[in-house]
Scaffold this motif. Structure first.
Motif, PDB file in Angstrom:
ATOM      1  N   SER A   1       0.871  -1.168   0.000  1.00 60.17           N
ATOM      2  CA  SER A   1       0.000   0.000   0.000  1.00 60.17           C
ATOM      3  C   SER A   1       0.910   1.220   0.000  1.00 60.17           C
ATOM      4  CB  SER A   1      -0.927  -0.005   1.224  1.00 60.17           C
ATOM      5  OG  SER A   1      -1.771   1.139   1.231  1.00 60.17           O
ATOM      6  N   TYR A   2       1.224   1.694  -1.204  1.00 62.99           N
ATOM      7  CA  TYR A   2       2.217   2.749  -1.379  1.00 62.99           C
ATOM      8  C   TYR A   2       1.615   4.100  -1.005  1.00 62.99           C
ATOM      9  CZ  TYR A   2       5.727   5.682  -3.703  1.00 62.99           C
ATOM     10  OH  TYR A   2       6.691   6.618  -3.984  1.00 62.99           O
ATOM     11  N   LYS A   3       2.294   4.830  -0.121  1.00 59.20           N
ATOM     12  CA  LYS A   3       1.805   6.115   0.366  1.00 59.20           C
ATOM     13  C   LYS A   3       2.943   7.131   0.409  1.00 59.20           C
ATOM     14  CE  LYS A   3      -1.870   4.126   3.211  1.00 59.20           C
ATOM     15  NZ  LYS A   3      -2.949   4.704   2.399  1.00 59.20           N
ATOM     16  N   PRO A   4       3.307   7.684  -0.745  1.00 58.71           N
ATOM     17  CA  PRO A   4       4.353   8.720  -0.724  1.00 58.71           C
ATOM     18  C   PRO A   4       3.901   9.913   0.108  1.00 58.71           C
ATOM     19  CG  PRO A   4       3.219   8.688  -2.842  1.00 58.71           C
ATOM     20  CD  PRO A   4       2.744   7.493  -2.087  1.00 58.71           C
ATOM     21  N   ASN A   5       4.825  10.487   0.832  1.00 62.08           N
ATOM     22  CA  ASN A   5       4.511  11.632   1.699  1.00 62.08           C
ATOM     23  C   ASN A   5       4.387  12.883   0.829  1.00 62.08           C
ATOM     24  OD1 ASN A   5       4.279  13.510   3.744  1.00 62.08           O
ATOM     25  ND2 ASN A   5       5.837  12.520   5.021  1.00 62.08           N
ATOM     26  N   TRP A   6       3.198  13.077   0.248  1.00 63.19           N
ATOM     27  CA  TRP A   6       3.008  14.108  -0.769  1.00 63.19           C
ATOM     28  C   TRP A   6       3.143  15.520  -0.207  1.00 63.19           C
ATOM     29  CZ3 TRP A   6      -1.382  17.138   0.040  1.00 63.19           C
ATOM     30  CH2 TRP A   6      -2.358  16.612   0.897  1.00 63.19           C
ATOM     31  N   ARG A   7       2.839  15.717   1.057  1.00 64.80           N
ATOM     32  CA  ARG A   7       2.992  17.050   1.640  1.00 64.80           C
ATOM     33  C   ARG A   7       4.474  17.439   1.714  1.00 64.80           C
ATOM     34  NH1 ARG A   7      -1.274  14.925   4.759  1.00 64.80           N
ATOM     35  NH2 ARG A   7      -3.194  16.178   4.656  1.00 64.80           N
ATOM     36  N   THR A   8       5.306  16.511   2.159  1.00 62.45           N
ATOM     37  CA  THR A   8       6.749  16.788   2.228  1.00 62.45           C
ATOM     38  C   THR A   8       7.348  16.978   0.846  1.00 62.45           C
ATOM     39  OG1 THR A   8       6.949  15.510   4.277  1.00 62.45           O
ATOM     40  CG2 THR A   8       8.968  15.884   3.019  1.00 62.45           C
ATOM     41  N   LEU A   9       6.878  16.179  -0.113  1.00 65.20           N
ATOM     42  CA  LEU A   9       7.451  16.212  -1.453  1.00 65.20           C
ATOM     43  C   LEU A   9       6.927  17.373  -2.288  1.00 65.20           C
ATOM     44  CD1 LEU A   9       7.235  12.381  -2.177  1.00 65.20           C
ATOM     45  CD2 LEU A   9       9.269  13.694  -1.574  1.00 65.20           C
ATOM     46  N   GLY A  10       5.885  18.047  -1.808  1.00 66.18           N
ATOM     47  CA  GLY A  10       5.360  19.200  -2.536  1.00 66.18           C
ATOM     48  C   GLY A  10       4.540  18.847  -3.749  1.00 66.18           C
ATOM     49  N   ILE A  11       3.895  17.686  -3.747  1.00 64.63           N
ATOM     50  CA  ILE A  11       3.028  17.304  -4.858  1.00 64.63           C
ATOM     51  C   ILE A  11       1.594  17.253  -4.371  1.00 64.63           C
ATOM     52  CG2 ILE A  11       4.853  16.006  -6.013  1.00 64.63           C
ATOM     53  CD1 ILE A  11       3.673  13.442  -4.909  1.00 64.63           C
ATOM     54  N   SER A  12       0.648  17.222  -5.284  1.00 62.35           N
ATOM     55  CA  SER A  12      -0.762  17.180  -4.901  1.00 62.35           C
ATOM     56  C   SER A  12      -1.154  15.777  -4.473  1.00 62.35           C
ATOM     57  CB  SER A  12      -1.635  17.630  -6.069  1.00 62.35           C
ATOM     58  OG  SER A  12      -1.548  16.694  -7.144  1.00 62.35           O
ATOM     59  N   GLU A  13      -2.237  15.698  -3.736  1.00 60.20           N
ATOM     60  CA  GLU A  13      -2.720  14.389  -3.298  1.00 60.20           C
ATOM     61  C   GLU A  13      -3.155  13.551  -4.488  1.00 60.20           C
ATOM     62  OE1 GLU A  13      -5.857  12.502  -0.018  1.00 60.20           O
ATOM     63  OE2 GLU A  13      -5.876  14.653  -0.489  1.00 60.20           O
ATOM     64  N   ARG A  14      -3.721  14.192  -5.484  1.00 61.73           N
ATOM     65  CA  ARG A  14      -4.133  13.456  -6.683  1.00 61.73           C
ATOM     66  C   ARG A  14      -2.924  12.859  -7.396  1.00 61.73           C
ATOM     67  NH1 ARG A  14      -8.692  12.764  -9.884  1.00 61.73           N
ATOM     68  NH2 ARG A  14      -8.077  11.264 -11.499  1.00 61.73           N
ATOM     69  N   ASP A  15      -1.857  13.637  -7.518  1.00 62.29           N
ATOM     70  CA  ASP A  15      -0.640  13.106  -8.146  1.00 62.29           C
ATOM     71  C   ASP A  15      -0.069  11.947  -7.343  1.00 62.29           C
ATOM     72  OD1 ASP A  15      -0.788  14.907 -10.209  1.00 62.29           O
ATOM     73  OD2 ASP A  15       0.621  16.346  -9.317  1.00 62.29           O
ATOM     74  N   ALA A  16      -0.159  12.042  -6.006  1.00 60.42           N
ATOM     75  CA  ALA A  16       0.341  10.963  -5.156  1.00 60.42           C
ATOM     76  C   ALA A  16      -0.461   9.687  -5.354  1.00 60.42           C
ATOM     77  CB  ALA A  16       0.299  11.392  -3.694  1.00 60.42           C
ATOM     78  N   ARG A  17      -1.798   9.834  -5.505  1.00 67.94           N
ATOM     79  CA  ARG A  17      -2.632   8.651  -5.724  1.00 67.94           C
ATOM     80  C   ARG A  17      -2.348   8.021  -7.088  1.00 67.94           C
ATOM     81  NH1 ARG A  17      -7.005  11.719  -3.445  1.00 67.94           N
ATOM     82  NH2 ARG A  17      -7.850  12.006  -5.554  1.00 67.94           N
ATOM     83  N   ASP A  18      -2.186   8.851  -8.101  1.00 65.72           N
ATOM     84  CA  ASP A  18      -1.874   8.313  -9.429  1.00 65.72           C
ATOM     85  C   ASP A  18      -0.527   7.601  -9.430  1.00 65.72           C
ATOM     86  OD1 ASP A  18      -4.242   9.361 -10.339  1.00 65.72           O
ATOM     87  OD2 ASP A  18      -3.326  11.183 -11.174  1.00 65.72           O
ATOM     88  N   LEU A  19       0.459   8.194  -8.733  1.00 66.30           N
ATOM     89  CA  LEU A  19       1.773   7.556  -8.634  1.00 66.30           C
ATOM     90  C   LEU A  19       1.676   6.229  -7.889  1.00 66.30           C
ATOM     91  CD1 LEU A  19       4.875   7.636  -8.959  1.00 66.30           C
ATOM     92  CD2 LEU A  19       4.969   8.914  -6.812  1.00 66.30           C
ATOM     93  N   ALA A  20       0.888   6.204  -6.808  1.00 67.21           N
ATOM     94  CA  ALA A  20       0.735   4.976  -6.024  1.00 67.21           C
ATOM     95  C   ALA A  20       0.123   3.862  -6.857  1.00 67.21           C
ATOM     96  CB  ALA A  20      -0.116   5.246  -4.792  1.00 67.21           C
ATOM     97  N   THR A  21      -0.849   4.205  -7.702  1.00 68.11           N
ATOM     98  CA  THR A  21      -1.475   3.197  -8.556  1.00 68.11           C
ATOM     99  C   THR A  21      -0.463   2.577  -9.513  1.00 68.11           C
ATOM    100  OG1 THR A  21      -3.595   4.359  -8.443  1.00 68.11           O
ATOM    101  CG2 THR A  21      -3.302   2.776 -10.234  1.00 68.11           C
TER     102      THR A  21
END
Length: 534
Positions: A82-102
């Protein structure tokens, strides 16, 4: 001779704690263990303790079952990422984080769970889940698990990252060198007790002594990581004290009891078999002196005595053979003159053994961190509440082991794979990210792992409990489905597909979807406010 501290009246001073004193009747006077660091207490007997634990698992049913219990509850049949990049620290949007996780989850599962190629395993024998299961099993038996990261190019594989599972038995000081400040248990360390490199023995097969570090073989020095920070050696264990270099296996505290219960069971079984073998004996009225003379003569070679004993036994046997008396189909023994029939009834086959065995198994279960019912697979003496309470206690322990051992190993393997996938442009990071992979490696590799779900004793009650937690805002679908060993995103996607397929096939929506539609239809419309157009 033990020295005592006396007060001003010449009487022994009382200790601050009773446990540090001599105890009632000086029961603790001879109990004087020495304080040792973790390595000093573990490393001198590490190989012996591991050898005994391994022998128990090979030959003892309960010990083997305890290992399997850990593997099945901590890992299960599939260890999901269950991949969960720390999008707040990385400065990306939550949507981008979800697409990356998929994208990451799909690519990792395709490579890691390939049952045919098994390219992630250097030996090409295991899928990723199988490697995690082996990690947990090895941790239970030997107290730790080890693996090395290899770089292997193979036809048919997009990735070169491979994991070589290493038995902790192979890690030792080269040529049986004595432990020192910077080399302990086969691990090179710095002044802060941080591992620098591991010495792995490659034995010459055919010499069993080589695994003990005293025989034939060569040691390979494996650095913990490369100069740019890529992990080379994965060592997973849970230290209990500062400076601890190696892990202690789960059986050390209960090894004596498990070993003795096995011997006790075998002895009790032999006694029961012997007691059941003889239903009756025929006792002769032959006097002791004559019997002794006949037997002694037969054993010393007296021909006359031998012949007399043989004639007596032959005549007696012939008599019993012909003495067949029956009444209504039941045989009645007709004995030789001077003989009597003595029936033998087996004694108490249990004789307190069941209570003793139950006590030892309870002790063993407590030492292994599981419930007695789970260890013995016997739930006949507990009710629903007791069984659920014991299983929840064990579940809490299993979740800790999953987080520290299974997920610790899995996260290390995943970070190695993700590094290569990003460098090969198979996984593309969002352009708006403020940091690259090596600048915030932990944020890019942040992940959780879903293993075996919790066993439900009463499925209906536990489903209702989960629904109430979600509806009251105390939980989420993600958490509740993770407890069942499922990924909520997969479940939601599958529900959408099934609903669309049922609609296309002319079938009514599922019952839960129908209930939602009915609730929406029954919801009254909001009244039109005065002055607004209807």
């Amino acid at each position: 001779m033990q020295s005592k501290i006396l007060d001003m009246h010449g009487k022994p001073m009382a200790s601050s704690y009773a446990g540090a004193g001599s105890g009632l009747g000086d029961q603790l006077a001879e109990w004087n263990p020495s304080l040792k660091m973790a390595d000093a207490g573990l490393l001198p007997t590490l190989q012996q303790g591991n050898a005994r634990a391994e022998d128990l698992v090979k030959n003892h049913g309960y010990a083997n079952g305890a290992v399997q219990l850990h593997v099945d509850n901590i890992v299960g049949s599939l260890f999901r990422l269950s991949y969960k990049p720390n999008w707040r620290t990385l400065g990306i949007s939550e949507r981008d984080a979800r697409d990356l996780a998929t994208d990451v989850e799909s690519a990792f599962r395709e490579h890691a769970e390939d049952p045919v190629g098994c390219y992630l395993d250097a030996e090409r024998k295991r899928t990723f889940t199988m490697m995690v299961r082996e990690t947990v099993a090895t941790h239970v038996i030997l107290g730790e698990s080890m693996a090395s990261a290899e770089w292997i190019e193979r036809p048919g594989s997009l990735f070169k990252t491979s994991i070589k599972m290493i038995s902790p038995k192979r890690v030792s000081n080269p040529n049986a060198t004595t432990d020192s400040q910077f080399l302990r248990g086969g691990i090179e360390q710095d002044r802060n007790s941080a591992a620098i490199a591991y010495h792995v023995l490659n034995p010459r097969y055919g010499f069993s002594e080589s695994l003990n570090g005293y025989g034939y073989g060569e040691w390979r020095r494996v650095p913990r990581e490369t100069r740019w920070g890529r992990q080379q050696f994965i060592h997973t264990f849970e230290p209990r004290e500062d400076g601890q270099s190696r892990g202690a296996n789960k059986f050390l505290a209960v090894m004596e009891q498990l070993f003795m219960i096995d011997k006790l069971q075998v002895t009790k079984l032999q006694n029961a078999v012997v007691s059941a073998m003889y239903a009756a004996v025929i006792e002769s009225d032959l006097d002791s002196e004559t019997a002794h003379a006949m037997i002694a003569g037969a054993t010393t070679g007296d021909e006359q005595m031998q012949q007399g004993l043989a004639n007596h036994l032959a005549f007696s046997a012939e008599y019993h053979k012909g003495a067949s008396v029956k009444m209504n189909g039941v045989k009645i023994p007709h004995l030789f003159p001077g003989e009597q029939l003595n029936l033998k009834t087996p004694g108490n086959a249990d004789n307190g053994f069941a209570a003793l065995e139950s006590s030892i198994l309870g002790y063993t279960a407590a030492g292994m961190g599981v419930s007695k019912e789970q260890l013995t697979r016997d739930y006949s003496k507990v009710n629903y509440s007791s069984a659920r309470a014991s299983m929840l206690e064990s579940w809490r322990y299993f979740m800790g082991e999953r987080k520290v051992i299974a997920a610790g190993f899995a996260s290390s393997v995943f970070s190695l794979w993700l590094e290569e996938a990003i460098n090969k442009k198979i996984i593309k990071l969002p352009r708006k990210a403020k940091y690259g992979f090596y600048e915030r490696k932990s944020a890019w590799c942040n992940s959780e792992w879903i293993g075996q779900g919790r066993l439900a004793i009463d499925g209906l009650k536990e489903v209702k409990e989960a629904v109430l937690r979600i509806e009251s805002g105390l939980s989420t679908y993600e958490k509740e489905l993770a407890i069942q060993g499922e990924d909520y995103q997969e479940i939601f996607s599958q529900q959408v597909r099934e609903t669309e397929e049922r609609k296309a096939a002319g079938l009514p929506p599922p019952s839960w979807a129908m209930a939602m539609l009915l609730n929406e239809a029954e919801t009254p419309e909001e009244p039109v406010k005065k002055g607004e157009a209807a």
